[in-house]
Design a protein around this motif. Structure first.
Motif: not given
Length: 477
Positions: A351-377
């Protein structure tokens, strides 16, 4: 072990091409029946395919699939737990319906009752099938009041009941983001790295299996003598192996062998990824799944816990787990679907690191909608990824598929890992005329496997995770 196997059967030679979960399980099953098998794997270790984390003991992640598929997944999951006892993360899964989703948890109740009754009947037929706990504990509903009561409850050191598992979610969930009740069901975790370690240790210990890793099959040819001639290379050295039966278990590259064998079949291949995060947590979490319409921005969100605060994330949107143009189909010219070059680059080069990090952060944000404190992940590693095969043209297929060309060629095209043993038994039933009753009575899959030590699996699983540049915590129970 099936006794009194005819000597003519023992002398038959079988090749399995592809050392993923399907191919490795088939090889284990054949070796356990004392049948000569050679397993070809291009990689340096076994079971290195699409991300695997969940044992679908009832298919409750998929509200749209048929009851038949759900019952099949239940039975297959029970069989999988029995042959891979050291590879299971025994924690339940919470299913939640978001407020933004049109679904309703009550619509799942008839299916849950159907699954409960099937589980009960399986235990009545064979007590060893009782691997998902007591029948009455297969699932439980939790109301908003239930979670309100659990919010201020410390999780006990020893978990003894469903409500103990719900405590960390009760403390962190945005109650207004979901519909109540929530469902907790006995769908467990499945460790990819531990299955890789278990199969490798078992097959190396078996006198009936010839394991060839780091070996690329370059051609297969059906001869006038009604045998298969397999051409393969290892470290640049060419060799040929002659066998009586050929089993194609090449995962997303199954069509490559089909083309070589001139046995076309329609299929799809889908590139998918899951993402590794770290979130400092001292409590033991269940897996948590928020339903959503696949492929939309509100697609399913999945939070899978591992030891030491690691969490694997899925988000069934084109910005996270799915990819635009990530689904490829066969053509008139080839049985092998052609993925876009960008996906091939990921599979071959990484993987390109920039895309990898971007998609991982979007995955975190997807969970944050339901579990706000997961923003610290935080981002904790490169994605788990691969191309998943889907036989035929039904993109919603989740249960197993196996097909045959004549009496000496079989394809194992599983979609979920829990289907591997069922496919293995279907192939053995077809090729060798064993009854399903005989197969059920035999050891699964072999005596070497059943005596593996957990410490040996731990050591090798962590080594495999490290070699693949993933946190070793993903290999632990």
């Amino acid at each position: 072990m099936i006794k009194n196997i005819p000597s003519t059967l023992k002398s038959k030679r079988i090749a399995v091409i592809g050392g993923g979960i399907a191919g490795s399980t088939i090889a284990l099953r054949l070796a356990g029946l004392d049948i000569n098998v050679t397993l070809f794997e291009e990689g340096v270790s076994l079971v290195n395919g699409p991300p695997v984390c969940h044992l679908h003991a009832g298919g409750n992640l998929y509200p749209d699939i048929s009851d038949h598929q759900c019952l099949t997944l239940l039975e297959q999951s029970i069989a999988t737990m029995k042959i891979y006892p050291h590879c299971i993360n025994k924690r339940p899964t919470v299913i939640a319906i978001p407020q933004r989703d049109a679904g309703n948890i009550e619509t799942l109740l008839p299916r849950l009752e159907l699954l409960t009754q099937r589980y009960k009947s399986l235990i009545q037929a064979d007590e060893s099938n009782k691997v998902l706990g007591d029948v009455d504990d297969y699932y439980q509903m939790f109301s908003r009041d239930d979670l309100e009561l659990l919010k201020n409850t410390p999780q006990p050191a020893e978990i003894t009941q469903f409500s103990d598992w719900m405590i960390p979610l009760a403390k962190t969930l945005n109650f207004d983001s979901v519909k109540f009740p929530l469902l907790m069901v006995q769908e467990y975790g499945l460790s990819l790295f531990r299955i890789a370690a278990s199969t490798e240790l078992s097959l190396k210990a078996s006198s009936s299996c010839h394991l060839l890793v780091n070996t690329k099959v370059t051609n297969v040819n059906y001869t006038a003598d009604k045998t298969w001639l397999i051409t393969h290379s290892e470290n640049g050295n060419q060799a040929t192996t002659e066998v009586d039966y050929l089993i194609n278990a090449c995962g997303y590259r199954t069509g490559v062998i089909d083309d070589m064998a001139d046995t076309p079949k329609e299929r799809m291949v889908e590139f998918k990824a899951a993402y590794i995060t770290h979130w400092q947590q001292s409590e033991r979490w269940p897996e948590v799944v928020f339903h959503g319409q696949r492929g939309t921005p509100e697609g399913m969100a999945q939070l899978t816990p591992y030891p030491d605060g690691y969490f694997q994330l899925h988000g069934m949107t084109e910005e996270i787990t799915l990819f635009k143009n990530g689904l490829a189909k066969t053509t008139d010219d080839s049985a092998q679907p052609k993925l876009d070059k960008s996906f091939i680059n990921k599979l071959v080069q990484g993987w390109d690191k920039e895309e990898s990090d971007s998609r991982t952060q979007k995955a975190i944000n997807h969970i944050v909608h339901f579990i706000p404190s997961f923003n610290d992940a935080t981002i904790a590693g490169r994605p788990l990824f691969g191309a998943q095969q889907i036989p035929g043209k039904d993109v919603s297929l989740r249960a197993y598929d196996v097909s045959f060309e004549g009496q000496q060629y079989a394809r194992a095209e599983i979609v979920k890992a829990s289907s591997a043993l069922t496919v293995a038994d279907q192939i053995i039933h077809k090729l060798f005329n064993y009854s399903y009753a005989q197969l059920s009575d035999s050891n699964k899959p072999n005596t070497n496997f059943m005596t593996l030590s957990e410490s040996d699996i731990d050591k090798l699983a962590c080594s495999i995770a490290q070699d693949r540049n993933y946190p070793t915590s993903l290999a632990k129970i």
